[in-house]
Design a protein around this motif. Structure first.
Motif, PDB file in Angstrom:
ATOM      1  N   ASN A 109       0.856  -1.203   0.000  1.00  0.00           N
ATOM      2  CA  ASN A 109       0.000   0.000   0.000  1.00  0.00           C
ATOM      3  C   ASN A 109       0.886   1.245   0.000  1.00  0.00           C
ATOM      4  O   ASN A 109       0.637   2.196  -0.753  1.00  0.00           O
ATOM      5  CB  ASN A 109      -0.879   0.068   1.268  1.00  0.00           C
ATOM      6  CG  ASN A 109      -1.931  -1.014   1.353  1.00  0.00           C
ATOM      7  OD1 ASN A 109      -2.377  -1.343   2.445  1.00  0.00           O
ATOM      8  ND2 ASN A 109      -2.347  -1.566   0.227  1.00  0.00           N
ATOM      9  N   ILE A 110       1.899   1.221   0.855  1.00  0.00           N
ATOM     10  CA  ILE A 110       2.785   2.382   0.984  1.00  0.00           C
ATOM     11  C   ILE A 110       3.533   2.630  -0.326  1.00  0.00           C
ATOM     12  O   ILE A 110       3.632   3.774  -0.792  1.00  0.00           O
ATOM     13  CB  ILE A 110       3.748   2.195   2.188  1.00  0.00           C
ATOM     14  CG1 ILE A 110       2.936   2.261   3.503  1.00  0.00           C
ATOM     15  CG2 ILE A 110       4.860   3.251   2.177  1.00  0.00           C
ATOM     16  CD1 ILE A 110       3.690   1.859   4.746  1.00  0.00           C
ATOM     17  N   ASP A 111       4.021   1.555  -0.951  1.00  0.00           N
ATOM     18  CA  ASP A 111       4.709   1.703  -2.242  1.00  0.00           C
ATOM     19  C   ASP A 111       3.791   2.355  -3.276  1.00  0.00           C
ATOM     20  O   ASP A 111       4.221   3.229  -4.035  1.00  0.00           O
ATOM     21  CB  ASP A 111       5.181   0.336  -2.767  1.00  0.00           C
ATOM     22  CG  ASP A 111       6.334  -0.214  -1.939  1.00  0.00           C
ATOM     23  OD1 ASP A 111       6.957   0.586  -1.201  1.00  0.00           O
ATOM     24  OD2 ASP A 111       6.604  -1.424  -2.022  1.00  0.00           O
ATOM     25  N   GLU A 112       2.534   1.911  -3.291  1.00  0.00           N
ATOM     26  CA  GLU A 112       1.549   2.467  -4.233  1.00  0.00           C
ATOM     27  C   GLU A 112       1.345   3.962  -3.997  1.00  0.00           C
ATOM     28  O   GLU A 112       1.268   4.753  -4.936  1.00  0.00           O
ATOM     29  CB  GLU A 112       0.199   1.773  -3.989  1.00  0.00           C
ATOM     30  CG  GLU A 112      -0.352   0.944  -5.121  1.00  0.00           C
ATOM     31  CD  GLU A 112      -1.673   0.323  -4.707  1.00  0.00           C
ATOM     32  OE1 GLU A 112      -2.713   0.893  -5.043  1.00  0.00           O
ATOM     33  OE2 GLU A 112      -1.643  -0.713  -3.995  1.00  0.00           O
ATOM     34  N   ILE A 113       1.258   4.325  -2.707  1.00  0.00           N
ATOM     35  CA  ILE A 113       1.007   5.726  -2.347  1.00  0.00           C
ATOM     36  C   ILE A 113       2.221   6.588  -2.706  1.00  0.00           C
ATOM     37  O   ILE A 113       2.071   7.688  -3.237  1.00  0.00           O
ATOM     38  CB  ILE A 113       0.641   5.841  -0.844  1.00  0.00           C
ATOM     39  CG1 ILE A 113      -0.732   5.197  -0.611  1.00  0.00           C
ATOM     40  CG2 ILE A 113       0.632   7.298  -0.394  1.00  0.00           C
ATOM     41  CD1 ILE A 113      -1.067   4.938   0.845  1.00  0.00           C
ATOM     42  N   ILE A 114       3.425   6.057  -2.441  1.00  0.00           N
ATOM     43  CA  ILE A 114       4.643   6.800  -2.785  1.00  0.00           C
ATOM     44  C   ILE A 114       4.667   7.077  -4.285  1.00  0.00           C
ATOM     45  O   ILE A 114       4.934   8.195  -4.725  1.00  0.00           O
ATOM     46  CB  ILE A 114       5.908   6.027  -2.337  1.00  0.00           C
ATOM     47  CG1 ILE A 114       6.014   6.049  -0.805  1.00  0.00           C
ATOM     48  CG2 ILE A 114       7.174   6.615  -2.975  1.00  0.00           C
ATOM     49  CD1 ILE A 114       7.107   5.170  -0.234  1.00  0.00           C
ATOM     50  N   GLU A 115       4.340   6.056  -5.066  1.00  0.00           N
ATOM     51  CA  GLU A 115       4.345   6.196  -6.522  1.00  0.00           C
ATOM     52  C   GLU A 115       3.328   7.265  -6.969  1.00  0.00           C
ATOM     53  O   GLU A 115       3.629   8.126  -7.794  1.00  0.00           O
ATOM     54  CB  GLU A 115       4.002   4.845  -7.156  1.00  0.00           C
ATOM     55  CG  GLU A 115       4.548   4.672  -8.564  1.00  0.00           C
ATOM     56  CD  GLU A 115       4.232   3.276  -9.090  1.00  0.00           C
ATOM     57  OE1 GLU A 115       3.583   3.196 -10.139  1.00  0.00           O
ATOM     58  OE2 GLU A 115       4.626   2.295  -8.415  1.00  0.00           O
TER      59      GLU A 115
END
Ligand SMILES: [Zn+2]
Length: 144
Positions: A109-115
């Motif tokens: 989820n965090i990776d998606e949000i960072i992107e």
């Protein structure tokens, strides 16, 4: 579009979304003990949701089946927008930070949000304009 739904009605919606077609008995079995609601309270909630158009009901044999009229994720999008409409645009980041501060986000989820944030950063405004009514917001005084 405004979603006018109480907290109790929302609990019932979650049962119906998760099970698609469900009887009042199932909703009662799922919620009555945990929420300390009587069968008649839950039946009232179901009929209110039918009146408001959030769910449909049809009679099969001697029982009524309830099914959702809207997709859960679409409802969440609208609720999020309804909520954001209530606060100053300049405060949106506070809500985002509060959500990020929870432990509800997985690594992916965090990776998606960072992107997403990196993409949004490319076209983001330097300063967000406050569109609040004078007297409903104090940020104009603080930030000009
Ligand atoms: Zn404002």
């Amino acid at each position: 579009m405004e979603i006018n739904i109480s907290e109790a009605e929302w609990e019932v919606m979650r049962v119906i979304w998760s099970n698609q077609e469900t009887t009042s008995k199932f909703v009662i079995d799922t919620l009555s003990e945990e929420k300390s609601w009587t069968a008649s309270t839950i039946k009232t909630l179901l009929s209110r949701l039918v009146e408001k158009g959030f769910i449909s009901t049809k009679k099969i044999g001697n029982k009524f089946l309830y099914s959702p009229n809207c997709i859960e994720d679409e409802c969440l999008d609208i609720l999020t927008q309804n909520f954001l409409d209530r606060i100053c645009e300049r405060r949106t980041h506070i809500i985002v930070k509060n959500i990020i501060a929870t432990d509800n986000l997985s690594k992916s989820n965090i990776d998606e949000i960072i992107e997403l944030l990196q993409e949004k950063r490319k076209t983001a405004e330097e300063v967000i304009t406050c569109k609040c009514l004078k007297g409903q917001c104090s940020c104009a005084a603080k930030h000009g």
